[in-house]
Scaffold this motif. Sequence first.
Motif, PDB file in Angstrom:
ATOM      1  N   ASN A   1       0.815  -1.216   0.000  1.00  0.00           N
ATOM      2  CA  ASN A   1       0.000   0.000   0.000  1.00  0.00           C
ATOM      3  C   ASN A   1       0.848   1.266   0.000  1.00  0.00           C
ATOM      4  O   ASN A   1       0.345   2.372   0.122  1.00  0.00           O
ATOM      5  N   GLY A   2       2.176   1.128  -0.099  1.00  0.00           N
ATOM      6  CA  GLY A   2       3.071   2.282  -0.158  1.00  0.00           C
ATOM      7  C   GLY A   2       3.590   2.747   1.192  1.00  0.00           C
ATOM      8  O   GLY A   2       4.395   3.671   1.269  1.00  0.00           O
ATOM      9  N   ASN A   3       3.155   2.119   2.261  1.00  0.00           N
ATOM     10  CA  ASN A   3       3.583   2.522   3.605  1.00  0.00           C
ATOM     11  C   ASN A   3       4.919   1.908   3.976  1.00  0.00           C
ATOM     12  O   ASN A   3       5.282   0.819   3.506  1.00  0.00           O
ATOM     13  N   LEU A   4       5.628   2.596   4.863  1.00  0.00           N
ATOM     14  CA  LEU A   4       6.815   2.048   5.522  1.00  0.00           C
ATOM     15  C   LEU A   4       6.437   1.818   6.973  1.00  0.00           C
ATOM     16  O   LEU A   4       5.966   2.729   7.649  1.00  0.00           O
ATOM     17  N   LEU A   5       6.645   0.622   7.451  1.00  0.00           N
ATOM     18  CA  LEU A   5       6.327   0.286   8.832  1.00  0.00           C
ATOM     19  C   LEU A   5       7.637   0.091   9.580  1.00  0.00           C
ATOM     20  O   LEU A   5       8.442  -0.775   9.227  1.00  0.00           O
ATOM     21  N   ILE A   6       7.853   0.894  10.602  1.00  0.00           N
ATOM     22  CA  ILE A   6       9.099   0.818  11.371  1.00  0.00           C
ATOM     23  C   ILE A   6       9.112  -0.425  12.255  1.00  0.00           C
ATOM     24  O   ILE A   6      10.045  -1.188  12.242  1.00  0.00           O
ATOM     25  N   GLY A   7       8.088  -0.641  13.048  1.00  0.00           N
ATOM     26  CA  GLY A   7       8.013  -1.830  13.883  1.00  0.00           C
ATOM     27  C   GLY A   7       8.310  -1.559  15.338  1.00  0.00           C
ATOM     28  O   GLY A   7       9.042  -0.638  15.696  1.00  0.00           O
ATOM     29  N   ALA A   8       7.733  -2.397  16.174  1.00  0.00           N
ATOM     30  CA  ALA A   8       7.824  -2.212  17.619  1.00  0.00           C
ATOM     31  C   ALA A   8       9.224  -2.449  18.170  1.00  0.00           C
ATOM     32  O   ALA A   8       9.594  -1.870  19.189  1.00  0.00           O
ATOM     33  N   ALA A   9      10.028  -3.290  17.509  1.00  0.00           N
ATOM     34  CA  ALA A   9      11.376  -3.562  18.015  1.00  0.00           C
ATOM     35  C   ALA A   9      12.189  -2.274  18.099  1.00  0.00           C
ATOM     36  O   ALA A   9      12.933  -2.058  19.051  1.00  0.00           O
ATOM     37  N   TYR A  10      12.020  -1.390  17.129  1.00  0.00           N
ATOM     38  CA  TYR A  10      12.777  -0.136  17.109  1.00  0.00           C
ATOM     39  C   TYR A  10      12.208   0.878  18.096  1.00  0.00           C
ATOM     40  O   TYR A  10      12.949   1.586  18.771  1.00  0.00           O
ATOM     41  N   THR A  11      10.882   0.946  18.180  1.00  0.00           N
ATOM     42  CA  THR A  11      10.284   1.914  19.101  1.00  0.00           C
ATOM     43  C   THR A  11      10.548   1.521  20.550  1.00  0.00           C
ATOM     44  O   THR A  11      10.768   2.383  21.397  1.00  0.00           O
ATOM     45  N   LYS A  12      10.577   0.230  20.841  1.00  0.00           N
ATOM     46  CA  LYS A  12      10.908  -0.214  22.198  1.00  0.00           C
ATOM     47  C   LYS A  12      12.365   0.100  22.521  1.00  0.00           C
ATOM     48  O   LYS A  12      12.695   0.517  23.623  1.00  0.00           O
ATOM     49  N   GLN A  13      13.240  -0.120  21.530  1.00  0.00           N
ATOM     50  CA  GLN A  13      14.660   0.125  21.735  1.00  0.00           C
ATOM     51  C   GLN A  13      14.919   1.603  22.047  1.00  0.00           C
ATOM     52  O   GLN A  13      15.791   1.930  22.831  1.00  0.00           O
ATOM     53  N   MET A  14      14.122   2.475  21.444  1.00  0.00           N
ATOM     54  CA  MET A  14      14.274   3.908  21.680  1.00  0.00           C
ATOM     55  C   MET A  14      13.386   4.399  22.813  1.00  0.00           C
ATOM     56  O   MET A  14      13.372   5.588  23.110  1.00  0.00           O
ATOM     57  N   ASP A  15      12.635   3.495  23.436  1.00  0.00           N
ATOM     58  CA  ASP A  15      11.726   3.822  24.537  1.00  0.00           C
ATOM     59  C   ASP A  15      10.714   4.886  24.122  1.00  0.00           C
ATOM     60  O   ASP A  15      10.453   5.840  24.848  1.00  0.00           O
ATOM     61  N   LEU A  16      10.153   4.721  22.919  1.00  0.00           N
ATOM     62  CA  LEU A  16       9.156   5.657  22.406  1.00  0.00           C
ATOM     63  C   LEU A  16       7.788   5.315  22.967  1.00  0.00           C
ATOM     64  O   LEU A  16       7.485   4.155  23.225  1.00  0.00           O
ATOM     65  N   LYS A  17       6.977   6.335  23.144  1.00  0.00           N
ATOM     66  CA  LYS A  17       5.637   6.179  23.680  1.00  0.00           C
ATOM     67  C   LYS A  17       4.618   6.640  22.652  1.00  0.00           C
ATOM     68  O   LYS A  17       4.938   7.473  21.798  1.00  0.00           O
ATOM     69  N   PRO A  18       3.380   6.142  22.723  1.00  0.00           N
ATOM     70  CA  PRO A  18       2.336   6.627  21.815  1.00  0.00           C
ATOM     71  C   PRO A  18       2.213   8.149  21.923  1.00  0.00           C
ATOM     72  O   PRO A  18       2.226   8.705  23.017  1.00  0.00           O
ATOM     73  N   GLY A  19       2.157   8.802  20.778  1.00  0.00           N
ATOM     74  CA  GLY A  19       2.058  10.258  20.753  1.00  0.00           C
ATOM     75  C   GLY A  19       3.380  10.962  20.534  1.00  0.00           C
ATOM     76  O   GLY A  19       3.398  12.164  20.255  1.00  0.00           O
ATOM     77  N   ASP A  20       4.526  10.270  20.675  1.00  0.00           N
ATOM     78  CA  ASP A  20       5.819  10.884  20.375  1.00  0.00           C
ATOM     79  C   ASP A  20       5.815  11.302  18.912  1.00  0.00           C
ATOM     80  O   ASP A  20       5.335  10.571  18.040  1.00  0.00           O
ATOM     81  N   GLU A  21       6.356  12.490  18.639  1.00  0.00           N
ATOM     82  CA  GLU A  21       6.303  13.034  17.291  1.00  0.00           C
ATOM     83  C   GLU A  21       7.692  13.120  16.676  1.00  0.00           C
ATOM     84  O   GLU A  21       8.686  13.291  17.381  1.00  0.00           O
ATOM     85  N   PHE A  22       7.702  13.032  15.332  1.00  0.00           N
ATOM     86  CA  PHE A  22       8.939  13.091  14.576  1.00  0.00           C
ATOM     87  C   PHE A  22       8.800  14.063  13.422  1.00  0.00           C
ATOM     88  O   PHE A  22       7.724  14.228  12.859  1.00  0.00           O
ATOM     89  N   GLU A  23       9.887  14.687  13.056  1.00  0.00           N
ATOM     90  CA  GLU A  23       9.963  15.525  11.865  1.00  0.00           C
ATOM     91  C   GLU A  23      10.577  14.667  10.766  1.00  0.00           C
ATOM     92  O   GLU A  23      11.592  13.999  10.984  1.00  0.00           O
ATOM     93  N   ILE A  24       9.948  14.667   9.600  1.00  0.00           N
ATOM     94  CA  ILE A  24      10.435  13.868   8.478  1.00  0.00           C
ATOM     95  C   ILE A  24      11.122  14.800   7.493  1.00  0.00           C
ATOM     96  O   ILE A  24      10.575  15.832   7.106  1.00  0.00           O
ATOM     97  N   SER A  25      12.346  14.447   7.115  1.00  0.00           N
ATOM     98  CA  SER A  25      13.014  15.189   6.041  1.00  0.00           C
ATOM     99  C   SER A  25      13.437  14.188   4.976  1.00  0.00           C
ATOM    100  O   SER A  25      13.979  13.121   5.283  1.00  0.00           O
ATOM    101  N   LEU A  26      13.140  14.532   3.728  1.00  0.00           N
ATOM    102  CA  LEU A  26      13.419  13.642   2.607  1.00  0.00           C
ATOM    103  C   LEU A  26      14.668  14.087   1.865  1.00  0.00           C
ATOM    104  O   LEU A  26      14.845  15.273   1.584  1.00  0.00           O
TER     105      LEU A  26
END
Length: 130
Positions: free
Chosen positions: A87-112
């Motif tokens: 569907n064109g999406n990139l899914l990062i996955g929970a293994a990475y978000t857990k490793q960085m101790d990210l929580k729901p609602g944490d925001e990121f700036e995307i630069s291409l």
Amino acid sequence: MNKKKKIEPLTGEALLKRVRELEHLSKEQKARECGYYTLTKNGVERVNMMKFLNALIDAEGIELDSKSGQNGRGGRSASYRISVQSNGNLLIGAAYTKQMDLKPGDEFEISLGRKHIHLKQIEQNDDDDE
């Protein structure tokens, strides 16, 4: 016959202190002096190096077991590679978000870039309190 009484193996801070006192000895001799040996039926001493080394690791507080298995669910380990989904999406996955101790609602700036995507976490400032 000179029979040596078997001592209880040292653990924790007592083990670390004793190993420091015996720095001039070999690791086998240190293990024996700290109580990590058994006597065979023939009366021969056998040094239990694995038990000794594991006790040292525990005494130092080093965690070798992965934390992902603590809840009984191992899951997959992070491969540090992802692919675009159908569907064109990139899914990062929970293994990475857990490793960085990210929580729901944490925001990121995307630069291409031409051949890369950068994600920069937006820091949550306490400017609202001022």
